[in-house]
Write an enzyme that holds these catalytic residues in place. Structure first.
Site, PDB file in Angstrom:
ATOM      1  N   THR A  14       0.837  -1.208   0.000  1.00 42.15           N
ATOM      2  CA  THR A  14       0.000   0.000   0.000  1.00 42.15           C
ATOM      3  C   THR A  14       0.869   1.254   0.000  1.00 42.15           C
ATOM      4  O   THR A  14       0.612   2.205  -0.747  1.00 42.15           O
ATOM      5  CB  THR A  14      -0.903   0.008   1.257  1.00 42.15           C
ATOM      6  N   ILE A  15       1.896   1.232   0.843  1.00 37.78           N
ATOM      7  CA  ILE A  15       2.757   2.424   0.955  1.00 37.78           C
ATOM      8  C   ILE A  15       3.438   2.699  -0.391  1.00 37.78           C
ATOM      9  O   ILE A  15       3.507   3.841  -0.857  1.00 37.78           O
ATOM     10  CB  ILE A  15       3.798   2.216   2.084  1.00 37.78           C
ATOM     11  N   LYS A  30      -5.806  -2.137  -0.839  1.00 34.51           N
ATOM     12  CA  LYS A  30      -6.781  -2.015   0.261  1.00 34.51           C
ATOM     13  C   LYS A  30      -7.969  -1.143  -0.190  1.00 34.51           C
ATOM     14  O   LYS A  30      -8.339  -0.149   0.460  1.00 34.51           O
ATOM     15  CB  LYS A  30      -6.135  -1.446   1.523  1.00 34.51           C
ATOM     16  N   ASP A  89     -13.557   1.657  -2.168  1.00 39.28           N
ATOM     17  CA  ASP A  89     -14.639   2.129  -3.042  1.00 39.28           C
ATOM     18  C   ASP A  89     -14.099   2.074  -4.478  1.00 39.28           C
ATOM     19  O   ASP A  89     -12.902   1.825  -4.677  1.00 39.28           O
ATOM     20  CB  ASP A  89     -15.020   3.565  -2.643  1.00 39.28           C
ATOM     21  N   ALA A  90     -14.962   2.301  -5.442  1.00 43.26           N
ATOM     22  CA  ALA A  90     -14.550   2.290  -6.854  1.00 43.26           C
ATOM     23  C   ALA A  90     -13.847   0.969  -7.189  1.00 43.26           C
ATOM     24  O   ALA A  90     -12.766   0.954  -7.791  1.00 43.26           O
ATOM     25  CB  ALA A  90     -13.644   3.491  -7.158  1.00 43.26           C
ATOM     26  N   LEU A  93     -10.498   0.599  -9.752  1.00 44.95           N
ATOM     27  CA  LEU A  93      -9.179   0.317  -9.176  1.00 44.95           C
ATOM     28  C   LEU A  93      -8.703  -1.088  -9.549  1.00 44.95           C
ATOM     29  O   LEU A  93      -7.503  -1.301  -9.773  1.00 44.95           O
ATOM     30  CB  LEU A  93      -9.214   0.531  -7.662  1.00 44.95           C
ATOM     31  N   GLU A  97      -8.751  -7.769   3.051  1.00 46.20           N
ATOM     32  CA  GLU A  97      -7.823  -7.393   4.130  1.00 46.20           C
ATOM     33  C   GLU A  97      -8.606  -7.258   5.424  1.00 46.20           C
ATOM     34  O   GLU A  97      -9.482  -6.391   5.545  1.00 46.20           O
ATOM     35  CB  GLU A  97      -7.198  -6.030   3.816  1.00 46.20           C
ATOM     36  N   HIS A 117      -4.608  -9.737   9.388  1.00 41.19           N
ATOM     37  CA  HIS A 117      -3.625  -8.651   9.452  1.00 41.19           C
ATOM     38  C   HIS A 117      -3.540  -8.029  10.842  1.00 41.19           C
ATOM     39  O   HIS A 117      -4.532  -7.542  11.367  1.00 41.19           O
ATOM     40  CB  HIS A 117      -4.052  -7.573   8.447  1.00 41.19           C
ATOM     41  N   ARG A 161       0.463  -2.395  11.369  1.00 40.34           N
ATOM     42  CA  ARG A 161       1.725  -1.810  11.850  1.00 40.34           C
ATOM     43  C   ARG A 161       1.526  -0.995  13.107  1.00 40.34           C
ATOM     44  O   ARG A 161       2.306  -1.052  14.047  1.00 40.34           O
ATOM     45  CB  ARG A 161       2.220  -0.786  10.823  1.00 40.34           C
TER      46      ARG A 161
HETATM   47  C1  5RP Z   1       0.756  -2.812   5.964  1.00 48.00           C
HETATM   48  C2  5RP Z   1       0.938  -4.000   5.089  1.00 48.00           C
HETATM   49  C3  5RP Z   1       2.284  -4.639   4.995  1.00 48.00           C
HETATM   50  O1  5RP Z   1       2.630  -4.784   3.657  1.00 48.00           O
HETATM   51  C4  5RP Z   1       2.323  -6.007   5.637  1.00 48.00           C
HETATM   52  O2  5RP Z   1       1.817  -5.963   6.950  1.00 48.00           O
HETATM   53  C5  5RP Z   1       3.737  -6.565   5.707  1.00 48.00           C
HETATM   54  O3  5RP Z   1       4.604  -5.670   6.303  1.00 48.00           O
HETATM   55  P1  5RP Z   1       5.429  -5.932   7.661  1.00 48.00           P
HETATM   56  O4  5RP Z   1       5.907  -7.374   7.625  1.00 48.00           O
HETATM   57  O5  5RP Z   1       6.548  -4.950   7.576  1.00 48.00           O
HETATM   58  O6  5RP Z   1       4.476  -5.713   8.800  1.00 48.00           O
HETATM   59  O7  5RP Z   1       0.022  -4.423   4.425  1.00 48.00           O
HETATM   60  O8  5RP Z   1      -0.578  -2.391   5.955  1.00 48.00           O
END
Ligand code: 5RP
Length: 218
Positions: A37-38, A65, A68-69, A73, A113, A137, A140
């Site tokens: 994403t980044i 991630k 919408d749309a 996308l 996600e 997930h 971070r």
């Molecule tokens: C952040 C992500 C990251 O790409 C994913 O979590 C992997 O990164 P890391 O291992 O550095 O946490 O989707 O939203």
């Protein structure tokens, strides 16, 4: 037979040239490559096409991630060479359905996600729409604020697997975490910083594979 989890490299660089350096070094040691994403926000959708050009054989994920749309996308991601694209769990079903329609036209897949609030009823609705995959997930920011993996995560993962959802796992994953998931059917472990920021990224990738091979012996 046990399915062995694959290793996915998440590229979360803010510069495309840095991401390409990392992928040049690591692509022989990973199974799946992700335009994170980044990276997609920093470098644009050409991050996906640049990775596809570099790695024609790998499964390639556009981690947009999407909220919408969905069709617009998805068209961007799949036309640039992505095989899978992520949609956030909070997106409306209509967004998921329109993204899925485009994905299927390209023979690709949508991954949901899983962040924040969602329910197993939601997961059933995604599955009934035809979506096969989800990403469990730990964000971070949640990790940075001290959130650790626990039994509740494992129970939720099992419940998702029981619904027939194929699960990948991510969020600050390091090889030492992998035994925790030994009873879960994991499609892929997604690692970003543990690979890209390792003192020796190739050694780090090998450590992931050794852990996977040890735990998921067929
Ligand atoms: C952040 C992500 C990251 O790409 C994913 O979590 C992997 O990164 P890391 O291992 O550095 O946490 O989707 O939203």
């Amino acid at each position: 037979m046990t399915i062995k989890p694959r290793l996915q490299l998440a590229l979360d660089h803010t510069r495309l040239d840095a991401a390409l350096q990392t992928v040049d070094r690591l692509h022989p040691y990973v199974d799946i490559i992700e335009a994170g994403t980044i990276l997609c926000i920093s470098a644009g959708i050409q991050a996906v096409s640049a990775l596809r050009e570099r790695c024609p054989q790998h499964t390639l994920v556009a981690d947009l991630k999407v909220a919408d749309a969905g069709a617009t996308l998805a068209e961007q991601a799949f036309s640039q060479g992505a095989n899978w694209m992520t949609v956030i769990c909070a997106a409306p079903l209509a967004t998921m359905a329109s993204a899925l329609e485009v994905a299927e036209r390209y023979r690709g897949e949508i991954q949901i996600e899983l962040f924040g609030r969602w329910t197993l009823e939601d997961a059933k609705a995604w599955r009934d729409l035809g979506i096969k995959q989800a990403i469990y997930h730990r964000g971070r920011d949640a990790q940075a604020s001290g959130q650790t993996w626990g039994q509740q995560d494992l129970d939720t993962m099992k419940a998702l697997s029981d619904l027939g959802v194929e699960l990948s796992v991510t969020g600050g994953i390091v090889p030492a975490d992998l035994p925790l998931f030994k009873d879960i059917a994991v499609t892929a472990f997604i690692a970003g910083r543990a690979l890209a920021e390792a003192a020796d990224p190739v050694v780090a990738a090998r450590q992931f594979h050794t852990a996977i091979d040890d735990i998921w012996r067929s």
